[in-house]
Each structure stands twice: as C-alpha cells, then as structure tokens.
Enzyme design. Structure first.
Site: not given
Ligand code: GDP
Length: 425
Positions: A12, A40
């Site tokens: 992340d 994503h």
C-alpha cells in the site's frame, strides 16, 4: 529498458499510482506474483479504478499488459474486474492483455480453505485476506495446480484432472475440516464458465516477452505487496505466499534470463500495515486515528482499516536492501503536511539494546520503536511541482530519507492525481 517497480514497506505504498504515472514510458507492464489479495488504486482523468489482478498499464491505450506465470488467478474475479473496467470505457482485448498459460488458477476451494483455516485459528489467525492465496500457492508447489493453459484441453481431460484434484482436496475439506464435500462437476463447470471467456488472452508469455526484448521493447514489472511481505524476506509467517521482491520479477513474468536495468522502490512518507504481525513503529489511539484519517488508510481490496505509524528507518532500509532499489519514489508526503512535528522511528530497542538492523522472529516481536521528531511543514504542498516550491522542512525530510536509505529519491508524490508529483532528476 527493463524496470521493476516494487514496494519497500508492508504494501500500500502507492505502487499503483506510480506505475500508472511511469507506465506511459513503457511498451509492456507485467505483474509477476500474487493474486487478487491486494488492490492498487489508480486515479486518472478517466476516474478512480481499483485493480486487484490486472496490471496498472491496462488504463493506458497502447500499453500491453502481461499477467505472468508467478501469479495466481481467480478467474471469476478477473472476469468481473474486466467487466467493471469495460463499463467505464476501458478497452480490453487480446492485444492489450496477455495471460501466461503457466499461471495457476485460484479455485473456489482455495478461497474456502483459506476461510476454514483462518476460522480454525481464531485469535491466532494470520490476517489472511481470505482470497485463497496461500492454499493456491501450496497446491502449486504440491504440483496439484490447474494452469490457465489447461483450459485449452478437451472437456474429458479437464474433467479428469479436476476429478483427481477434488478427490484429494476432499480429504482436507470434507474429512479434515468436516465441511461440505466439493463436487468435481461443479468445479469443472466453474472453470468453463469463467475460463473460456479468458482464453483469447492466454499465451506463452515467455516467448511473447523474449520476442519483445529482441525487438527492443521496454518492460515494466509491477509488484503487488511490499518487501516486508515477501515469503522469504518478509515478516514470516505474516507474509504473502509469494516472492514480492524485484529479483523474482523476471522469473514470475516468464523471462528468467532478463536483467533489470533499474529498480524503483516505492517508499511511503509514513508507515501502514494491513492485518496481523509485528509492526514495530505502530501508533495507537488518537495519534493513529488522525494519521489513518489523513492518509485514508483503509484496504483497497477489503476495506479493512490499516495500522499506521511514523516512517520506519530500520524496516525501510532493510526493504531498500532486499529490493536492490536503484532509485526511490517517496509517496504521500502531503499526508504529513498538517502535522506539527513529523515522527520518525530511527532505531529499534530490543531488550535494552539499540539496533538499526531489521530483526526476524521473536526478536522482531520484542522490538520497541525509538522515535525522533522533525519539524512539520504546516503548508499545503499538493500544488508543488518542483523542489523549489516545497518548504525547507519538507526538503530536509526528503534529504534525510535519501541519506538514511542510501538511495536517491527520484520522485516525490504530493497527491493521488497523475500530475501531483515532483521529479528530482
Ligand atoms: P498500492 O497497493 O501500493 O498501489 O497502494 P494503494 O492503492 O493501496 O494505496 C495508495 C492510495 O494512496 C491510493 O488511494 C492512492 O490514490 C493514494 N495515493 C498514492 N500516492 C498518493 C500521494 O502522494 N498523496 C495522496 N494524498 N494520496 C496518494
């Protein structure tokens, strides 16, 4: 030019955003590991997209996207993901999406086993995303995987293969966990329903990519999850089941002979971590809630609130080392802009001894963070496009990270939009 874009931390880091930005310079973008266990998020002029399986280059018209043999693919999820993108006007055809015939299919029983095992573990759970990733990788190494290329075989062949595997699976699912037995015919039908529409994309990516290299095409490898989630080098067993590091990228994409020209490490201006496991620099209470809110730290795939902390010099330097990063992209610097002082975890205290080496096992569990504070910038930096535009405190912070990581920062991201970044060289 062959480049890998990889995460330095726990995932992340904003890899999707950086790949989206940089993919314009490459002919091909390839995913080389993992499945739909992470997401994503990419924001561009076409909208906001969450990509779980598709490489981020899918949002660019002329980029060819490759899903490599190192991936595990839930074909039902993939068909859904393609459909959601097509609804928003993204064109996906055999020209811009190629799937390795050697990639392993993540079956419904993998997801089921993931859930059964996490539930059995109760409080001692690993914090799996319950998408079947560990079970499917286990089957790959047990040599009981169904590959994408198997979809080209006759119904007789595929039925027989599925029957044999399901028989073996039922020893665990039914006889072990006492769950309802799997029906081989149902599994076969699932494969045909979701696999057949994908057949046009399936190819031998080894020949495709080696031909591309011979024709001087540029390739970008896109990682999912960060260095600290790597199965070998991460915070085992709270890792992913695959190799997330750059050295694996050519293997997982299908071209083990390819050499990487550069490795862009995506590193976040603070820390975040999804799920269980040691996270030394962790904040709690109000401090955590404020940073989580500012950074919008909720999982893209699962919506789970992420654990957060200050920038961790020890873990990040280790991440830079194992990735072999040649340059860094520092993301989410803008999230720190309202802080009075910026927290940095500069060392770990393990049993009263300070260390800057990232420990493993129980030593890591005992590590306590040693925090130092930098002056805050207290300026809106989201509009900055050059280093000269940034306040001195922000420049000092970037230079500090560069020095501690022993690696140059090439990009600084100051917002989620495609153009919200500064290029240093
Ligand atoms: P990934 O898995 O590494 O791609 O990361 P995620 O997509 O889970 O998280 C990145 C999130 O941060 C996404 O929502 C991005 O749009 C956002 N993002 C990326 N870079 C920046 C940045 O520099 N500033 C801000 N404010 N948001 C960013």
């Amino acid at each position: 030019m062959i480049t890998a874009i990889v995460g330095i931390n726990w995932g992340d880091e904003g890899k999707g955003r950086m790949v989206d930005l940089l993919s314009g310079d490459y002919d091909i973008v390839s995913r080389y590991q993992g499945g739909n266990n992470a997401g994503h998020t990419v924001v561009n002029e076409k909208g906001k997209f969450i990509l779980n399986l598709l490489p981020s280059g899918i949002l660019r018209e002329n980029t060819v996207n490759v899903m490599g043999n190192g991936m595990v693919i839930d074909i039902e999820h993939l068909v859904g993901e393609i459909g959601r993108l097509e609804e928003k006007g993204i064109k996906i055809s055999e020209r811009n999406l190629k799937i390795s015939d050697k990639a392993i299919i993540c079956m419904p029983y993998h997801k089921m086993l993931d859930i059964l095992e996490e539930d059995r573990l109760g409080d001692a759970k690993f914090g799996s995303t319950r998408r079947g990733i560990s079970p499917v990788y286990s089957d790959k190494y047990m040599k009981k995987g169904i590959r994408m290329g198997d979809l080209f075989e006759s119904d007789e062949f595929l039925r027989e293969k599925v029957k044999n595997i399901v028989e073996w699976k039922n020893l665990t699912v039914h006889d072990g966990y006492k769950a309802e037995a799997l029906d081989p015919e149902e599994m076969f039908r699932w494969l045909r329903t979701y696999g057949d529409p994908l057949k046009k994309h399936i190819t031998d990516t080894t020949y495709y990519l080696s031909d591309a290299i011979a024709h001087d095409k540029s390739i970008m490898f896109e990682a999912q999850l960060g260095a600290l989630r790597d199965i070998d080098f991460g915070i085992y067993p709270y890792t992913s089941a695959s190799s997330t590091i750059a050295a694996y990228a050519p293997i997982g994409a299908g071209i083990p002979f390819a050499k990487l020209d550069n490795i862009v490490g995506i590193i976040k201006a603070y820390s975040s971590c999804v799920g269980e496991g040691p996270f030394t620099c962790e904040f709690f209470g109000e401090e955590a809630a404020a940073l989580r809110g500012a950074g919008q730290e909720f999982g893209a795939a699962t919506g789970r609130p992420r654990r957060v902390g200050g920038f961790d010099v020890v873990a990040s330097r280790y991440g830079v080392m194992v990735q072999g990063a040649t340059e860094l992209a520092l993301t989410k610097l803008d999230i720190l802009q309202d802080m009075d002082k910026i927290p940095v975890c500069v060392a770990y205290d393990i049993d009263g001894e300070l260390t800057q080496e990232f420990p493993t096992g129980e030593r890591l569990n005992r590590a306590k963070p040693v925090y130092e504070y930098f002056p805050g910038f207290k300026t809106d930096i989201t509009g900055c496009r050059k280093m000269e535009d940034l306040p001195k405190e922000a420049v000092d912070y970037i230079r500090y990270i560069e020095e501690k990581m022993g690696c140059p920062v090439r990009y600084v991201s100051v917002g989620a939009e495609r153009n919200q970044y500064i290029q240093l060289f």
